[in-house]
Motif scaffolding. Structure first.
Motif, PDB file in Angstrom:
ATOM      1  N   UNK A   1      16.464  51.935 -11.522  1.00 17.36           N
ATOM      2  CA  UNK A   1      15.881  52.191  -9.921  1.00 17.36           C
ATOM      3  C   UNK A   1      15.240  53.720  -9.814  1.00 17.36           C
ATOM      4  N   UNK A   2      15.717  55.220 -10.913  1.00 15.86           N
ATOM      5  CA  UNK A   2      15.018  56.120 -10.689  1.00 15.86           C
ATOM      6  C   UNK A   2      14.136  55.796 -11.954  1.00 15.86           C
ATOM      7  N   UNK A   3      14.695  55.384 -12.660  1.00 17.22           N
ATOM      8  CA  UNK A   3      13.941  55.987 -14.030  1.00 17.22           C
ATOM      9  C   UNK A   3      12.643  54.582 -14.516  1.00 17.22           C
ATOM     10  N   UNK A   4      12.762  53.238 -13.844  1.00 18.85           N
ATOM     11  CA  UNK A   4      12.071  52.845 -13.962  1.00 18.85           C
ATOM     12  C   UNK A   4      10.555  53.496 -12.804  1.00 18.85           C
ATOM     13  N   UNK A   5      11.245  53.879 -11.657  1.00 23.11           N
ATOM     14  CA  UNK A   5      10.082  54.101 -10.566  1.00 23.11           C
ATOM     15  C   UNK A   5       9.770  55.877 -11.057  1.00 23.11           C
ATOM     16  N   UNK A   6      10.148  56.569 -12.103  1.00 25.80           N
ATOM     17  CA  UNK A   6       9.259  56.983 -13.284  1.00 25.80           C
ATOM     18  C   UNK A   6       8.636  56.724 -14.029  1.00 25.80           C
ATOM     19  N   UNK A   7       8.705  55.596 -14.207  1.00 27.80           N
ATOM     20  CA  UNK A   7       7.349  54.598 -15.222  1.00 27.80           C
ATOM     21  C   UNK A   7       8.464  54.233 -16.605  1.00 27.80           C
ATOM     22  N   UNK A   8       9.797  54.432 -17.127  1.00 28.22           N
ATOM     23  CA  UNK A   8      10.551  54.470 -18.473  1.00 28.22           C
ATOM     24  C   UNK A   8      10.013  52.493 -18.570  1.00 28.22           C
ATOM     25  N   UNK A   9       9.358  52.289 -19.405  1.00 27.17           N
ATOM     26  CA  UNK A   9       9.121  50.322 -19.535  1.00 27.17           C
ATOM     27  C   UNK A   9      10.843  49.800 -19.740  1.00 27.17           C
ATOM     28  N   UNK A  10      12.041  50.662 -20.206  1.00 31.05           N
ATOM     29  CA  UNK A  10      12.881  49.673 -20.863  1.00 31.05           C
ATOM     30  C   UNK A  10      13.554  49.344 -19.231  1.00 31.05           C
ATOM     31  N   UNK A  11      13.788  50.932 -18.601  1.00 30.72           N
ATOM     32  CA  UNK A  11      13.664  50.842 -17.150  1.00 30.72           C
ATOM     33  C   UNK A  11      13.696  49.439 -16.275  1.00 30.72           C
ATOM     34  N   UNK A  12      12.498  49.820 -15.983  1.00 33.57           N
ATOM     35  CA  UNK A  12      11.602  48.904 -15.430  1.00 33.57           C
ATOM     36  C   UNK A  12      12.332  47.106 -15.646  1.00 33.57           C
ATOM     37  N   UNK A  13      11.839  47.200 -16.980  1.00 35.23           N
ATOM     38  CA  UNK A  13      12.644  45.601 -17.459  1.00 35.23           C
ATOM     39  C   UNK A  13      14.003  44.923 -16.857  1.00 35.23           C
TER      40      UNK A  13
END
Length: 250
Positions: A32-44
């Motif tokens: 969740x933290x990485x996704x909010x920071x814009x990491x594409x793999x984390x968002x997926x």
């Protein structure tokens, strides 16, 4: 104590996946933290764990939103997963035509899973006009990229000579590659062909492997096929399929 990450400790997609295997709840917070920071793999990946409820409360509509965010950033698997959501109605209305559009976009960018999923719609005329030749082309491209499920389906087209010249030898080779790649349908296809060739013991090895790896519907359908086979050994294996299905799925 809550789990926290500093900005400089944000992990990449591979590290997050490894963490997910070890500690789903801890990984979910990091994702969740990485996704909010814009990491594409984390968002997926956040979309996937929200879809599955892995380490986090299941929320399929929110999963769709994160897949959309990652897809807009160029993440091909997220685009493919948007297709899956729209095909099956996970977190959104089921719409095969919308699913086909997502699959096609990711397939055109070279994603094997999207090629496979788009081919499935083309082969069945769901969301798009039925086009067996185009479906075969998609399966072939995905198979050549190493997609095990597509290898099995390509083998089937070649074995039956559907929309292509019949080539039993090539079919067996694709079945073999699919089976060795871990696809249970490919394992069954290879086993069935080997039995037909008189290589009973070799065939039974792959048919038993398919039984161990298969899902419930596969086990039920394959059991009926085996029970109707003329060889007593295959009939007995069919009974094993039904027993295994009951043990695994109740």
């Amino acid at each position: 104590m809550s789990f926290q990450l500093r900005r400089e400790e944000i992990l990449d997609g591979d590290s997050l996946k490894a963490m997910l295997d070890e500690s789903p709840a801890r990984a979910a917070q990091a994702i969740l933290i990485a996704a909010r920071e814009g990491v594409l793999d984390a968002q997926a990946l956040l979309g996937q764990i929200l879809l599955d409820g892995q380490g986090i409360e299941q929320d399929q509509p929110l999963a769709v939103r994160w897949f959309e965010i990652a897809a807009q950033g160029g993440h091909l698997m997220a685009r493919n997963m948007l297709g899956r959501c729209h095909e099956h109605g996970w977190g959104c209305s089921a719409d095969a035509s919308v699913a086909a559009g997502h699959y096609r976009l990711a397939a055109e960018k070279g994603l094997d899973w999207a090629m496979y999923n788009y081919a499935n719609l083309l082969a069945t005329g769901r969301g798009v006009a039925e086009d067996q030749a185009q479906a075969l082309g998609c399966y072939r491209r995905a198979a050549e990229l190493g997609h095990a499920k597509s290898m099995n389906l390509l083998g089937r087209y070649l074995e039956e000579g559907r929309f292509c010249p019949r080539d039993p030898a090539a079919a067996v080779e694709w079945y073999k590659r699919s089976a060795e790649g871990g696809d249970f349908r490919g394992q069954f296809s290879l086993g069935a062909v080997l039995v037909e060739q008189g290589r009973i013991e070799d065939g039974l090895v792959w048919l038993r492997q398919a039984m161990l790896n298969g899902n419930q519907r596969f086990l039920q359908i394959s059991a009926r096929r085996l029970l109707n086979a003329p060889q007593p050994l295959l009939q007995l294996l069919g009974e094993d399929y039904l027993k295994h299905e009951r043990e695994m799925f109740g």
